[in-house]
Design a protein around this motif. Sequence first.
Motif, PDB file in Angstrom:
ATOM      1  N   ILE A 256       0.869  -1.187   0.000  1.00  0.00           N
ATOM      2  CA  ILE A 256       0.000   0.000   0.000  1.00  0.00           C
ATOM      3  C   ILE A 256       0.901   1.231   0.000  1.00  0.00           C
ATOM      4  N   ARG A 257       0.898   1.958  -1.103  1.00  0.00           N
ATOM      5  CA  ARG A 257       1.770   3.116  -1.266  1.00  0.00           C
ATOM      6  C   ARG A 257       0.933   4.392  -1.187  1.00  0.00           C
ATOM      7  N   TYR A 258       1.347   5.306  -0.300  1.00  0.00           N
ATOM      8  CA  TYR A 258       0.576   6.536  -0.119  1.00  0.00           C
ATOM      9  C   TYR A 258       1.479   7.665   0.378  1.00  0.00           C
ATOM     10  N   LEU A 259       1.033   8.891   0.178  1.00  0.00           N
ATOM     11  CA  LEU A 259       1.756  10.070   0.653  1.00  0.00           C
ATOM     12  C   LEU A 259       1.329  10.392   2.079  1.00  0.00           C
ATOM     13  N   MET A 260       2.322  10.791   2.905  1.00  0.00           N
ATOM     14  CA  MET A 260       1.991  11.054   4.297  1.00  0.00           C
ATOM     15  C   MET A 260       3.012  12.023   4.895  1.00  0.00           C
ATOM     16  N   ASP A 261       2.524  12.846   5.813  1.00  0.00           N
ATOM     17  CA  ASP A 261       3.401  13.689   6.630  1.00  0.00           C
ATOM     18  C   ASP A 261       4.353  12.773   7.373  1.00  0.00           C
ATOM     19  N   VAL A 262       5.658  13.037   7.249  1.00  0.00           N
ATOM     20  CA  VAL A 262       6.662  12.135   7.801  1.00  0.00           C
ATOM     21  C   VAL A 262       6.479  11.908   9.297  1.00  0.00           C
ATOM     22  N   LYS A 263       5.931  12.888  10.008  1.00  0.00           N
ATOM     23  CA  LYS A 263       5.781  12.758  11.459  1.00  0.00           C
ATOM     24  C   LYS A 263       4.520  11.993  11.858  1.00  0.00           C
ATOM     25  N   GLN A 264       3.667  11.665  10.883  1.00  0.00           N
ATOM     26  CA  GLN A 264       2.434  10.947  11.181  1.00  0.00           C
ATOM     27  C   GLN A 264       2.449   9.505  10.694  1.00  0.00           C
ATOM     28  N   ILE A 265       3.541   9.114  10.034  1.00  0.00           N
ATOM     29  CA  ILE A 265       3.567   7.808   9.372  1.00  0.00           C
ATOM     30  C   ILE A 265       3.282   6.659  10.323  1.00  0.00           C
ATOM     31  N   ARG A 266       3.944   6.654  11.467  1.00  0.00           N
ATOM     32  CA  ARG A 266       3.779   5.521  12.374  1.00  0.00           C
ATOM     33  C   ARG A 266       2.353   5.456  12.917  1.00  0.00           C
ATOM     34  N   ASN A 267       1.775   6.594  13.254  1.00  0.00           N
ATOM     35  CA  ASN A 267       0.404   6.610  13.768  1.00  0.00           C
ATOM     36  C   ASN A 267      -0.593   6.140  12.715  1.00  0.00           C
ATOM     37  N   VAL A 268      -0.359   6.541  11.465  1.00  0.00           N
ATOM     38  CA  VAL A 268      -1.268   6.140  10.389  1.00  0.00           C
ATOM     39  C   VAL A 268      -1.142   4.645  10.118  1.00  0.00           C
ATOM     40  N   GLU A 269       0.082   4.112  10.128  1.00  0.00           N
ATOM     41  CA  GLU A 269       0.273   2.672   9.955  1.00  0.00           C
ATOM     42  C   GLU A 269      -0.486   1.900  11.027  1.00  0.00           C
ATOM     43  N   ASP A 270      -0.391   2.377  12.253  1.00  0.00           N
ATOM     44  CA  ASP A 270      -1.083   1.726  13.360  1.00  0.00           C
ATOM     45  C   ASP A 270      -2.599   1.738  13.138  1.00  0.00           C
ATOM     46  N   GLU A 271      -3.114   2.869  12.668  1.00  0.00           N
ATOM     47  CA  GLU A 271      -4.554   2.987  12.428  1.00  0.00           C
ATOM     48  C   GLU A 271      -5.003   2.037  11.325  1.00  0.00           C
ATOM     49  N   ILE A 272      -4.217   1.931  10.253  1.00  0.00           N
ATOM     50  CA  ILE A 272      -4.572   1.037   9.146  1.00  0.00           C
ATOM     51  C   ILE A 272      -4.588  -0.419   9.609  1.00  0.00           C
ATOM     52  N   LEU A 273      -3.538  -0.825  10.321  1.00  0.00           N
ATOM     53  CA  LEU A 273      -3.436  -2.221  10.748  1.00  0.00           C
ATOM     54  C   LEU A 273      -4.546  -2.606  11.718  1.00  0.00           C
ATOM     55  N   LEU A 274      -4.910  -1.693  12.624  1.00  0.00           N
ATOM     56  CA  LEU A 274      -6.004  -1.984  13.549  1.00  0.00           C
ATOM     57  C   LEU A 274      -7.322  -2.171  12.799  1.00  0.00           C
ATOM     58  N   LYS A 275      -7.540  -1.367  11.757  1.00  0.00           N
ATOM     59  CA  LYS A 275      -8.760  -1.507  10.951  1.00  0.00           C
ATOM     60  C   LYS A 275      -8.750  -2.823  10.176  1.00  0.00           C
ATOM     61  N   LEU A 276      -7.566  -3.251   9.693  1.00  0.00           N
ATOM     62  CA  LEU A 276      -7.473  -4.518   8.976  1.00  0.00           C
ATOM     63  C   LEU A 276      -7.752  -5.696   9.899  1.00  0.00           C
ATOM     64  N   ILE A 277      -7.296  -5.589  11.136  1.00  0.00           N
ATOM     65  CA  ILE A 277      -7.592  -6.645  12.114  1.00  0.00           C
ATOM     66  C   ILE A 277      -9.100  -6.753  12.344  1.00  0.00           C
ATOM     67  N   GLU A 278      -9.761  -5.602  12.408  1.00  0.00           N
ATOM     68  CA  GLU A 278     -11.215  -5.601  12.572  1.00  0.00           C
ATOM     69  C   GLU A 278     -11.899  -6.223  11.362  1.00  0.00           C
ATOM     70  N   GLU A 279     -11.392  -5.927  10.155  1.00  0.00           N
ATOM     71  CA  GLU A 279     -11.968  -6.501   8.946  1.00  0.00           C
ATOM     72  C   GLU A 279     -11.778  -8.023   8.914  1.00  0.00           C
ATOM     73  N   GLU A 280     -10.646  -8.476   9.434  1.00  0.00           N
ATOM     74  CA  GLU A 280     -10.408  -9.919   9.489  1.00  0.00           C
ATOM     75  C   GLU A 280     -11.385 -10.591  10.454  1.00  0.00           C
ATOM     76  N   LYS A 281     -11.639  -9.940  11.585  1.00  0.00           N
ATOM     77  CA  LYS A 281     -12.591 -10.492  12.553  1.00  0.00           C
ATOM     78  C   LYS A 281     -13.996 -10.577  11.958  1.00  0.00           C
ATOM     79  N   LYS A 282     -14.321  -9.635  11.091  1.00  0.00           N
ATOM     80  CA  LYS A 282     -15.638  -9.642  10.446  1.00  0.00           C
ATOM     81  C   LYS A 282     -15.718 -10.655   9.308  1.00  0.00           C
ATOM     82  N   GLY A 283     -14.561 -11.223   8.930  1.00  0.00           N
ATOM     83  CA  GLY A 283     -14.533 -12.197   7.853  1.00  0.00           C
ATOM     84  C   GLY A 283     -14.432 -11.585   6.470  1.00  0.00           C
TER      85      GLY A 283
END
Length: 291
Positions: A256-283
């Motif tokens: 997944i390639r996207y543009l991001m403020d360098v100081k927000q990258i880690r927080n955004v990665e965390d947000e994406i992964l948490l949402k993917l975990i939720e999507e996995e739980k939903k099947g």
Amino acid sequence: MKYFDMLINFLADATSISATIIRPFVGTLLLILIAKTFKIFFAGMVRDFSKDKNKVYERTHNINLIIDSFTALLIILFLGRYIDNLTTFMSLSVSALTLALRDVIINFFFGIYNKKHRIFRIGDRIEIDGVKGDVVNIGRLSFDILEVQNEEYGQSTGCIITMPNNFMNFKHIRNFNKGFKYVWTELKVNIPRDADIEKTKKVLYDVIDTIDAIKKVPKNMQKDILEVQTNYKILYNDYKPIIYTRIFNRYYEFDIRYLMDVKQIRNVEDEILLKLIEEEKKGNIKLYKES
């Protein structure tokens, strides 16, 4: 002037040193003390009356620079009255002083060079001499950076590192914010070979579209590009996120390639992964797990 002369005469009587010798040293010291008093006074005024608290440092720094420059001029004019008596001494010592203060002079002028050409500013994230961090202070002789972890876009370690200004001359500087503050970053997501690729990609795009920090980048990026194109030839055809696919023996890899403020990258990665975990739980998707 009357009280100054009284002070000089008192010191001359107390130390048995000629008033002619004491006067330039005491006068210089008093000018420095007065300058220090003005710095404290104006720093307090800036803190009390500045509406934009983020600019307190910058305004205080500029005021101090003006006071220091004015004080240096007054000291030169004051000592000029005694130059005739010090000409021989000055001619003998100027070469030695220039050699001894070589690094100080170089650092000072590179500080001026940076102010003019904006190699980096307060708040920029830079990497120099293998050290990465956010610039928190730019002094007349050195600059300070708040170190971040050695990961590609790590977070602060809490350590402040001081570097001389002459590093700008012979060290490679990587500025993550110059021109505009966005960089391309990638997040890898793996799914098993038996997963539905099209459905998974759709879920990934849907998740990305829910991240506010990513959605607002294209609009901000276009504005920043217009502002910097007078100085840099930077051309981007597309600012939107894109997902690339790779095939491995046991899994598919999505980048997944996207543009991001360098100081927000880690927080955004965390947000994406948490949402993917939720999507996995939903099947809705299947994430690859090492067996």
